[in-house]
Design a protein around this motif. Structure first.
Motif, short mmCIF file in Angstrom:
data_model
loop_
_atom_site.label_atom_id
_atom_site.label_comp_id
_atom_site.label_asym_id
_atom_site.label_seq_id
_atom_site.Cartn_x
_atom_site.Cartn_y
_atom_site.Cartn_z
N ASP B 35 1.65 17.22 4.38
CA ASP B 35 2.61 16.21 3.94
C ASP B 35 2.66 15.01 4.88
O ASP B 35 3.14 13.94 4.50
CB ASP B 35 4.01 16.82 3.81
CG ASP B 35 4.07 17.77 2.62
OD1 ASP B 35 3.35 17.52 1.64
OD2 ASP B 35 4.83 18.75 2.68
N ASP B 36 2.20 15.19 6.12
CA ASP B 36 2.22 14.07 7.07
C ASP B 36 0.98 13.18 6.96
O ASP B 36 0.87 12.18 7.65
CB ASP B 36 2.28 14.61 8.52
CG ASP B 36 3.63 15.23 8.82
OD1 ASP B 36 4.60 14.92 8.11
OD2 ASP B 36 3.70 16.03 9.77
N LEU B 37 0.05 13.58 6.11
CA LEU B 37 -1.23 12.86 6.06
C LEU B 37 -1.34 12.02 4.80
O LEU B 37 -0.91 12.42 3.71
CB LEU B 37 -2.39 13.86 6.11
CG LEU B 37 -2.40 14.80 7.31
CD1 LEU B 37 -3.57 15.77 7.21
CD2 LEU B 37 -2.47 14.01 8.60
N THR B 38 -1.96 10.86 4.93
CA THR B 38 -2.12 9.96 3.79
C THR B 38 -3.29 10.34 2.90
O THR B 38 -3.43 9.84 1.79
CB THR B 38 -2.34 8.52 4.29
OG1 THR B 38 -3.46 8.52 5.17
CG2 THR B 38 -1.13 7.98 5.04
N GLY B 39 -4.14 11.23 3.39
CA GLY B 39 -5.30 11.65 2.61
C GLY B 39 -6.06 12.71 3.37
O GLY B 39 -5.69 13.07 4.49
N PRO B 40 -7.12 13.23 2.76
CA PRO B 40 -7.89 14.28 3.45
C PRO B 40 -8.62 13.74 4.68
O PRO B 40 -8.92 12.55 4.76
CB PRO B 40 -8.89 14.74 2.38
CG PRO B 40 -8.94 13.67 1.37
CD PRO B 40 -7.65 12.93 1.42
N TYR B 41 -8.85 14.63 5.61
CA TYR B 41 -9.66 14.29 6.77
C TYR B 41 -11.16 14.38 6.42
O TYR B 41 -11.98 13.78 7.08
CB TYR B 41 -9.42 15.30 7.91
CG TYR B 41 -8.17 15.09 8.70
CD1 TYR B 41 -7.38 13.97 8.57
CD2 TYR B 41 -7.78 16.06 9.64
CE1 TYR B 41 -6.24 13.80 9.32
CE2 TYR B 41 -6.64 15.89 10.39
CZ TYR B 41 -5.87 14.77 10.23
OH TYR B 41 -4.74 14.61 10.99
N PRO B 90 -12.07 9.73 6.80
CA PRO B 90 -12.92 9.38 7.94
C PRO B 90 -14.28 10.07 7.96
O PRO B 90 -15.22 9.55 8.54
CB PRO B 90 -12.08 9.82 9.15
CG PRO B 90 -11.18 10.88 8.61
CD PRO B 90 -10.93 10.55 7.17
#
Lengths: 101, 358
Positions: B35-41, B90
């Motif tokens: 939930d803290d991430l804007t998208g997958p790593y 990324p």
């Protein structure tokens, strides 16, 4: 020696060390991805401010001056913090110092 | 007054490398809350299921005639690539099937790499010649990951089948040499089996001499075709002991020159961990469906209907779906269930998800 080092470091710029180091702003700070070594680092808002200023082309000196104004802080102390921060990133091969042209 | 830097340095490795006596061990690590991430790593893009080979242990059940009948093409491919960039992913990988077979491979890989995605490509390397190696070098990849599963033609050929016989080991070794000569970072992937585990040392020697910089291995994964052929593929524990001893010996021998990395977990262990600690990554199938993790059959989005950003939101919800949690629970005592990882199941995420008790 120490003072010379600080002087030359302060007039340097900073670049990500290679094209496989990535930076992404997240909801709770900024994340640095070292994709070659598959490591991820998060930095808080202050670190993110420093990195953003540096990666947009400011020298360490310029960055310290801008932040000292923003945080209403002593410029020499901020410069020392900025250099320490960059040294930590450089020690992890995330950024390189490059001479300002 | 200094800057408020006291807590600026919070470090969490995505994959934590334990640098022990010699072999680096890849450990499962907790990642920040999705939930803290804007998208997958990380996005793994399985760009086609067509392959020049028909390997006995393929986790994706790929092959020469195994192309999905509705694989993404043309504008659809471009849209997905653009969305990966726009979402700020990324790092990613392009896999298959054999990615080099796909007619848009160089276009897609070039676009992703030029627009900020650190890219890895998984290949059997059978189709690489000097000109291909030069084109790959221009992609500036993170690594070309080449599969080499045997030190002898008889072993390699037993695993790497074609419709008429066996793939040639000499071709893949030539490809590694050419890639390294062209400046491509080569990592080698080795899957131990009952008949190949004892050749791991020879494989490391061979690929190190050719210029490979990283050697990945781990226990064979009981998924896909490997699960179907499990009885004659899986090494015995005694074989694994000898395998580990050789890895340690070679890691010392090649210290500073070749990283030897071992992933110690079984699929069931990883699944149990990931159910509670989902990774910030998913798999895009050739038809644009989004698979949660390679070892489970569940799909959580369709990139023909959903944007990649929507897929990310659906992925987060999907981990709480009762069917996912039930699968993860049952598989602990029923390993053969993993053979169904390619019998895809679309999750109904339109209804409110009621979390099952685990």
């Amino acid at each position: 020696m120490g003072a010379d080092y600080q002087l030359s470091a302060a007039s340097s710029k900073v670049a990500l060390s290679n094209r496989h180091v990535k930076v992404r702003e997240e909801k709770r700070g900024t994340v640095i991805f070292d994709t070659l070594n598959e490591k991820v680092y998060t930095i808080n808002e202050t670190g993110a401010s420093i990195l953003k200023l540096l990666l947009s082309g400011n020298t360490l000196d310029d960055t310290a001056r801008i932040l000292a104004q923003d945080y209403n802080s002593d410029e020499a102390a901020v410069r020392s913090d900025v250099i320490q921060f960059v040294d930590e990133l450089a020690a992890r091969s995330l950024v390189d110092k490059v001479p300002a042209t | 007054m200094s800057l408020p830097l006291d807590h600026w340095w919070i470090r969490f490795p995505l994959l934590r490398w334990r640098r022990g006596v010699s072999v680096e061990t890849e450990e499962l690590s907790e990642e920040p809350s999705l939930d803290d991430l804007t998208g997958p790593y990380y996005v793994a893009w399985w760009i086609t299921n067509r392959c020049n080979l028909l390997c006995v242990h393929c986790i994706n059940d790929s092959g020469p005639f195994h192309q999905f009948d509705n694989e993404l093409a043309g504008d659809e491919i471009e849209r997905v690539a653009r969305q990966i960039v726009e979402l700020g992913v990324p790092q990613g990988s392009i896999t298959g099937g054999e990615p080099l077979i796909h007619k848009d491979f160089f276009k897609v890989a070039g676009y992703l790499s030029d627009n900020g995605v650190s890219l890895n490509v998984e290949t059997d390397a059978q189709l690489i010649n000097r000109e291909t190696a030069r084109r790959i070098a221009r992609l500036n990849l993170r690594a070309m990951q080449v599969s080499v599963d045997g030190a002898t033609q008889s072993t390699y050929g037993l695993m790497r089948r074609t419709t008429t016989g066996s793939a040639e080991l000499s071709r893949v070794l030539d490809a590694i040499r050419m890639l390294a000569e062209e400046g491509v970072r080569v990592s080698v992937n080795f899957v131990p089996t009952r008949f190949s585990a004892n050749e791991v040392g020879q494989v490391i020697d061979a690929v190190a001499a050719l210029g490979a910089k990283t050697f990945y291995t781990g226990r064979i994964m009981r998924v896909g075709r490997a699960a179907m052929n499990w009885k004659w593929l899986a090494p015995t524990e005694a074989q694994y002991q000898g395998f580990f001893a050789t890895l340690n010996q070679k890691a010392k021998e090649y210290s500073g020159r070749v990283r030897i990395i071992y992933y110690p977990y079984t699929v069931t262990h990883e699944l149990k961990f990931r159910t509670e600690n989902p990774a910030a990554s998913f798999v895009i199938l050739p038809n644009g469906k989004v698979k949660m993790i390679a070892s489970m059959p569940f799909l959580c989005a369709d990139l023909r209907r959903h944007s990649l950003a929507e897929a990310w939101e659906r992925y987060k919800i999907a981990w709480k779906h009762p069917m996912v949690r039930e699968f993860s629970e049952k598989v602990k005592d029923d390993d053969p269930m993993l053979a169904s990882n390619n019998s895809f199941v679309e999750l109904d995420l339109e209804q409110p998800v009621i979390q099952s008790k685990v």
